[in-house]
Design a protein around this motif. Structure first.
Motif, PDB file in Angstrom:
ATOM      1  N   ILE A 149      -7.803  47.506  12.431  1.00  0.00           N
ATOM      2  CA  ILE A 149      -7.029  48.742  12.580  1.00  0.00           C
ATOM      3  C   ILE A 149      -6.483  48.860  13.999  1.00  0.00           C
ATOM      4  CG2 ILE A 149      -7.177  51.267  12.553  1.00  0.00           C
ATOM      5  CD1 ILE A 149      -7.136  49.983   9.782  1.00  0.00           C
ATOM      6  N   TYR A 150      -7.335  48.599  15.002  1.00  0.00           N
ATOM      7  CA  TYR A 150      -6.884  48.673  16.391  1.00  0.00           C
ATOM      8  C   TYR A 150      -5.758  47.681  16.657  1.00  0.00           C
ATOM      9  CZ  TYR A 150     -10.942  51.558  17.490  1.00  0.00           C
ATOM     10  OH  TYR A 150     -11.885  52.550  17.531  1.00  0.00           O
ATOM     11  N   LEU A 151      -5.901  46.457  16.164  1.00  0.00           N
ATOM     12  CA  LEU A 151      -4.863  45.445  16.378  1.00  0.00           C
ATOM     13  C   LEU A 151      -3.559  45.834  15.682  1.00  0.00           C
ATOM     14  CD1 LEU A 151      -6.915  42.142  16.099  1.00  0.00           C
ATOM     15  CD2 LEU A 151      -5.935  43.160  18.152  1.00  0.00           C
ATOM     16  N   VAL A 156       7.752  36.492  23.031  1.00  0.00           N
ATOM     17  CA  VAL A 156       6.842  37.597  22.742  1.00  0.00           C
ATOM     18  C   VAL A 156       5.802  37.167  21.711  1.00  0.00           C
ATOM     19  CG1 VAL A 156       6.689  39.874  21.674  1.00  0.00           C
ATOM     20  CG2 VAL A 156       8.458  39.408  23.373  1.00  0.00           C
ATOM     21  N   ILE A 157       6.218  36.483  20.664  1.00  0.00           N
ATOM     22  CA  ILE A 157       5.280  36.067  19.615  1.00  0.00           C
ATOM     23  C   ILE A 157       4.283  35.051  20.138  1.00  0.00           C
ATOM     24  CG2 ILE A 157       5.114  34.827  17.417  1.00  0.00           C
ATOM     25  CD1 ILE A 157       7.787  36.208  16.660  1.00  0.00           C
ATOM     26  N   VAL A 158       4.766  34.010  20.807  1.00  0.00           N
ATOM     27  CA  VAL A 158       3.868  32.967  21.318  1.00  0.00           C
ATOM     28  C   VAL A 158       2.947  33.543  22.395  1.00  0.00           C
ATOM     29  CG1 VAL A 158       3.782  30.781  22.569  1.00  0.00           C
ATOM     30  CG2 VAL A 158       5.394  31.079  20.702  1.00  0.00           C
ATOM     31  N   GLY A 159       3.499  34.360  23.290  1.00  0.00           N
ATOM     32  CA  GLY A 159       2.672  34.984  24.322  1.00  0.00           C
ATOM     33  C   GLY A 159       1.605  35.887  23.734  1.00  0.00           C
ATOM     34  N   GLY A 160       1.963  36.622  22.693  1.00  0.00           N
ATOM     35  CA  GLY A 160       0.987  37.479  22.026  1.00  0.00           C
ATOM     36  C   GLY A 160      -0.119  36.686  21.361  1.00  0.00           C
ATOM     37  N   ILE A 161       0.238  35.587  20.737  1.00  0.00           N
ATOM     38  CA  ILE A 161      -0.768  34.742  20.099  1.00  0.00           C
ATOM     39  C   ILE A 161      -1.701  34.143  21.135  1.00  0.00           C
ATOM     40  CG2 ILE A 161      -1.089  32.571  18.829  1.00  0.00           C
ATOM     41  CD1 ILE A 161       1.457  33.300  17.255  1.00  0.00           C
ATOM     42  N   ILE A 162      -1.149  33.669  22.238  1.00  0.00           N
ATOM     43  CA  ILE A 162      -1.980  33.096  23.295  1.00  0.00           C
ATOM     44  C   ILE A 162      -2.909  34.154  23.891  1.00  0.00           C
ATOM     45  CG2 ILE A 162      -1.913  32.113  25.633  1.00  0.00           C
ATOM     46  CD1 ILE A 162       0.614  30.601  24.738  1.00  0.00           C
ATOM     47  N   THR A 180      -8.312  36.363  24.440  1.00  0.00           N
ATOM     48  CA  THR A 180      -9.173  37.537  24.368  1.00  0.00           C
ATOM     49  C   THR A 180     -10.311  37.308  23.380  1.00  0.00           C
ATOM     50  OG1 THR A 180      -7.285  38.952  24.877  1.00  0.00           O
ATOM     51  CG2 THR A 180      -9.208  40.010  23.888  1.00  0.00           C
ATOM     52  N   TYR A 181      -9.994  36.747  22.221  1.00  0.00           N
ATOM     53  CA  TYR A 181     -11.011  36.483  21.204  1.00  0.00           C
ATOM     54  C   TYR A 181     -12.052  35.492  21.712  1.00  0.00           C
ATOM     55  CZ  TYR A 181     -13.192  34.726  16.967  1.00  0.00           C
ATOM     56  OH  TYR A 181     -14.105  34.331  16.032  1.00  0.00           O
ATOM     57  N   VAL A 182     -11.599  34.413  22.349  1.00  0.00           N
ATOM     58  CA  VAL A 182     -12.525  33.384  22.826  1.00  0.00           C
ATOM     59  C   VAL A 182     -13.425  33.936  23.918  1.00  0.00           C
ATOM     60  CG1 VAL A 182     -12.636  31.196  24.096  1.00  0.00           C
ATOM     61  CG2 VAL A 182     -11.097  31.430  22.158  1.00  0.00           C
ATOM     62  N   LYS A 209     -17.491  34.320  23.764  1.00  0.00           N
ATOM     63  CA  LYS A 209     -18.327  33.746  24.813  1.00  0.00           C
ATOM     64  C   LYS A 209     -19.266  34.814  25.378  1.00  0.00           C
ATOM     65  CE  LYS A 209     -18.205  31.335  29.200  1.00  0.00           C
ATOM     66  NZ  LYS A 209     -17.395  30.879  30.316  1.00  0.00           N
ATOM     67  N   TYR A 210     -18.745  35.997  25.609  1.00  0.00           N
ATOM     68  CA  TYR A 210     -19.554  37.095  26.126  1.00  0.00           C
ATOM     69  C   TYR A 210     -20.689  37.431  25.166  1.00  0.00           C
ATOM     70  CZ  TYR A 210     -20.880  41.920  27.137  1.00  0.00           C
ATOM     71  OH  TYR A 210     -21.590  43.055  27.377  1.00  0.00           O
TER      72      TYR A 210
END
Length: 91
Positions: A13-15, A56-62, A67-69, A73-74
């Motif tokens: 939902i947040y995404l 924008v699309i590629v930058g958003g995916i990266i 962020t996910y990785v 890790k955290y």
């Protein structure tokens, strides 16, 4: 208290909310540029707009992947530290 099963749903939902907001912001920026170009009737720069979308699309995916990785890790390090704390016994 939020249950574990609801956390992925809340993330989705947040995404989605962030994606919708970004879509409208980018649309407003590009819409202003397009309306300015239509008034000026300049040709040749129309091929640049798909390039911006690609960025924008590629930058958003990266950014999403990084962020996910880092979040995973955290969480892994947090769980690892908790398991080490549980393994220590007092003699």
């Amino acid at each position: 208290m939020i249950s574990i099963k609801k956390v992925p749903f809340l993330k989705i939902i947040y995404l989605l909310i962030i994606g919708i907001i970004l879509f409208f912001v980018i649309e407003a920026i590009i819409g202003e540029v397009v309306s300015a170009k239509i008034k000026g009737q300049e040709k040749g720069d129309d091929e640049v707009f798909p390039f911006y979308w690609l960025l924008v699309i590629v930058g958003g995916i990266i950014a999403s992947t990084l962020t996910y990785v880092s979040w995973r890790k955290y969480i892994g390090e947090k769980n690892n530290n908790q398991s080490k704390d549980n393994d220590i016994t007092i003699d």
